[in-house]
Design an enzyme around this catalytic site. Structure first.
Site, PDB file in Angstrom:
ATOM      1  N   GLY A  40       9.638  43.249  26.991  1.00 54.22           N
ATOM      2  CA  GLY A  40       9.546  44.180  27.497  1.00 54.22           C
ATOM      3  C   GLY A  40      10.663  45.733  26.688  1.00 54.22           C
ATOM      4  O   GLY A  40      10.109  46.570  27.053  1.00 54.22           O
ATOM      5  N   LYS A  52      13.493  56.252  34.994  1.00 57.42           N
ATOM      6  CA  LYS A  52      12.654  57.069  36.306  1.00 57.42           C
ATOM      7  C   LYS A  52      13.687  55.852  37.768  1.00 57.42           C
ATOM      8  O   LYS A  52      13.183  57.264  38.411  1.00 57.42           O
ATOM      9  CB  LYS A  52      11.014  56.604  36.068  1.00 57.42           C
ATOM     10  N   GLY A 184      20.251  68.626  24.613  1.00 58.36           N
ATOM     11  CA  GLY A 184      19.375  69.145  24.896  1.00 58.36           C
ATOM     12  C   GLY A 184      17.868  68.941  25.615  1.00 58.36           C
ATOM     13  O   GLY A 184      16.826  69.215  25.435  1.00 58.36           O
ATOM     14  N   GLY A 185      17.914  67.334  24.403  1.00 58.03           N
ATOM     15  CA  GLY A 185      16.785  67.095  24.705  1.00 58.03           C
ATOM     16  C   GLY A 185      16.065  66.298  25.890  1.00 58.03           C
ATOM     17  O   GLY A 185      16.681  66.272  27.047  1.00 58.03           O
ATOM     18  N   ARG A 271      17.503  58.859  18.542  1.00 60.05           N
ATOM     19  CA  ARG A 271      17.086  57.377  18.548  1.00 60.05           C
ATOM     20  C   ARG A 271      16.710  57.049  16.972  1.00 60.05           C
ATOM     21  O   ARG A 271      15.955  57.848  15.938  1.00 60.05           O
ATOM     22  CB  ARG A 271      15.768  56.600  19.207  1.00 60.05           C
ATOM     23  N   ASP A 310       8.111  52.494  17.056  1.00 63.94           N
ATOM     24  CA  ASP A 310       9.296  53.573  16.152  1.00 63.94           C
ATOM     25  C   ASP A 310       9.648  53.262  15.294  1.00 63.94           C
ATOM     26  O   ASP A 310      10.364  53.877  14.569  1.00 63.94           O
ATOM     27  CB  ASP A 310      10.253  53.231  17.269  1.00 63.94           C
ATOM     28  N   ALA A 318       6.284  54.717  24.193  1.00 59.06           N
ATOM     29  CA  ALA A 318       6.196  53.553  24.118  1.00 59.06           C
ATOM     30  C   ALA A 318       4.526  53.264  24.137  1.00 59.06           C
ATOM     31  O   ALA A 318       4.304  52.028  24.296  1.00 59.06           O
ATOM     32  CB  ALA A 318       6.379  52.990  25.816  1.00 59.06           C
ATOM     33  N   HIS A 442     -10.163  68.470  46.146  1.00 61.47           N
ATOM     34  CA  HIS A 442      -9.193  69.995  46.933  1.00 61.47           C
ATOM     35  C   HIS A 442      -8.456  69.030  48.326  1.00 61.47           C
ATOM     36  O   HIS A 442      -9.490  68.325  49.221  1.00 61.47           O
ATOM     37  CB  HIS A 442      -9.784  70.701  47.462  1.00 61.47           C
TER      38      HIS A 442
END
Length: 463
Positions: A40, A52, A184-185, A271, A310, A318, A442
């Site tokens: 993972g 999350k 502040g990202g 990173r 990365d 990801a 809707h």
């Protein structure tokens, strides 16, 4: 020493690596995947998924706090909510374990051999893996480097003690009374917002002149307003210089030096690719700075060697790694594949969330396009009103000459779920009329996409 042979050897079982392995296995490619950690990668174990979970727990708690304070117009009452962060951590860790097991099961089903250990490449066709049971030598026809990334450490704020990375923040069992966030990202503000909702006094320190520098001011303005409402102090144009004599964070601003109270200092300044210690020097691959240079099929400069995720550069996402991994597996299996990096959704899980796909208005103009750009506010969206969160909007950017949609952006509560629709619009080269001719259910937030496109054409219906 035990010897293994295979057609495909993958270093790294993160999102890119394990997807590559599963797809290769489905196609009948004899595959071995190696990683010292549970499957993972960063995303599943100490990044996307656990963060999350924490963000969700913090939001649920904060809603109760607001209700207890008499802030709910819904007629709901509550008293004295409490947060057991240790129990929330156990819940979060349980989710991670379930997903680890799920990935392992999927790889077994695809007949992928999973080796737990640390691999060092000897050349472009072989590696030596140190495992708990001893050393394993693996020979392969093709190699995929998918070793991911790690948090950047600031020299004046080395990790340890009160200075923590995002991984350390997600392992906390108690809410710090004061938290300084360096950077502040999106990572810093996602976690900083969560801890502010849990009751921490948070200060965010950003060296650039604005938070979330990769997004335009129109998108970040609602986030800045929400941070202020949550009591988060934001210092822009500020530099973190280390720990102060009082034990807080020493910062420099245009007003001079200051020391911020901080029980914990969360450093989230970026990173770096994990390429050290894997034997890269034995291959002599061409590099782009610290990243491995690849072509449009993720082929490195040595034949039979691929790199994904990365380690190949920005954007470090990801789902980008997954798309690359799936493609490489199919190439190794003999198929003709390439990928288009232009349609990669980027999501910032702040409060409110931000999602972008394609070009912003300024980016489109910089590329020489004459554009139609229009927004539709959630203040005019019935579904947003019924959730009590009307801040934000959906924005469309289209080429004026033929109405081709060049970009879509949104900021608002839950807008991350619009990312798939946005990506589909761009992937299928849709024009404004294609979107306006699509019936949107809707009441949903997705109607804002329909209305933004109508507005770009000059005939919005609900504003």
């Amino acid at each position: 020493m035990t010897d293994l042979t295979c057609k495909l050897l993958i270093l790294g079982a993160g999102p890119g690596g394990y997807v590559c392995a599963i797809r290769a296995g489905q196609l009948g490619v004899d595959t071995v995947i190696v990683d010292p950690e549970p499957p993972g990668g960063t995303c599943l174990n100490v990044g996307c998924i656990p963060s999350k979970a924490l963000i969700h727990a913090a939001e649920e708690f904060h809603r109760l706090v607001e209700i207890a304070g008499g802030g709910s117009p819904l007629g709901i009452t509550a008293t004295a909510p409490a947060m057991d962060l240790s129990r929330a951590k156990d819940w979060k860790d349980g989710i991670v374990r379930r997903l680890n097991e799920g990935v392992s099961t999927l790889m077994k089903r695809a007949k992928v051999r999973h080796v737990t250990g640390r691999a060092v490449l000897r050349d472009g066709k072989s590696a030596v893996v140190q495992t708990a049971e001893g050393e394993i030598r693996i020979e392969a026809e093709a190699v995929v480097i998918a070793t991911g990334s790690a948090p950047v450490e600031v020299p004046s704020l080395p990790f340890g003690g009160k200075v923590i990375s995002s991984t350390g923040a997600l392992a906390l069992t108690e809410v710090p009374k004061t938290l300084a966030v360096v950077g502040g990202g999106y990572i810093g503000l996602e976690l900083g917002t969560a801890f502010a909702k849990l009751g921490a006094k948070v200060t965010a320190v950003e060296a650039a002149g604005k938070i979330l520098p990769q997004y335009d001011a129109e998108l970040t303005r609602p986030v800045a307003a929400r941070l202020e409402a949550l009591g988060v102090r934001v210092l822009t144009g500020a530099k973190a210089e280390g720990l102060g004599e009082g034990g807080g964070l020493r910062v420099w601003t245009t007003d001079g030096h200051d020391e911020i109270d901080a029980e914990k200092v969360l450093v989230t300044v970026g990173r770096r690719p994990v390429t050290a210690g894997i034997g890269l020097e034995n291959l002599g691959l061409e590099m782009d700075g610290s990243f491995i240079r690849v072509d449009g099929r993720c082929r490195a400069s040595m034949r039979g060697v691929y790199a994904i995720g990365d380690v190949t550069g920005e954007p470090m996402l990801a789902h980008r790694a997954m798309a690359q991994g799936e493609m490489v597996a199919e190439i190794v299996a003999g198929q003709t594949r390439s990928w288009d990096r232009r349609v990669i959704p980027a999501v910032c899980f702040t409060d409110p969330e931000i999602v972008t796909v394609g070009l912003s208005p300024d980016q489109a103009r910089a590329e020489g396009h004459e554009v139609l750009a229009a927004s539709f506010p959630f203040q005019a969206n019935g579904r947003a009103m019924t959730t009590g969160r009307e801040d934000g909007f959906v924005r469309v950017v289209a080429r004026k000459e033929d109405h081709l949609v060049l970009g879509l952006q949104a900021v608002g509560a839950g807008v991350s779920e619009l990312s798939a629709a946005f990506a589909l619009v761009l992937e299928n080269a849709m024009v404004l009329e294609d979107v306006t001719g699509t019936i949107h259910a809707h009441p949903t937030q997705g109607e804002a996409l329909h209305e933004a496109c109508l507005r770009a054409l000059g005939h919005a219906l609900h504003i």
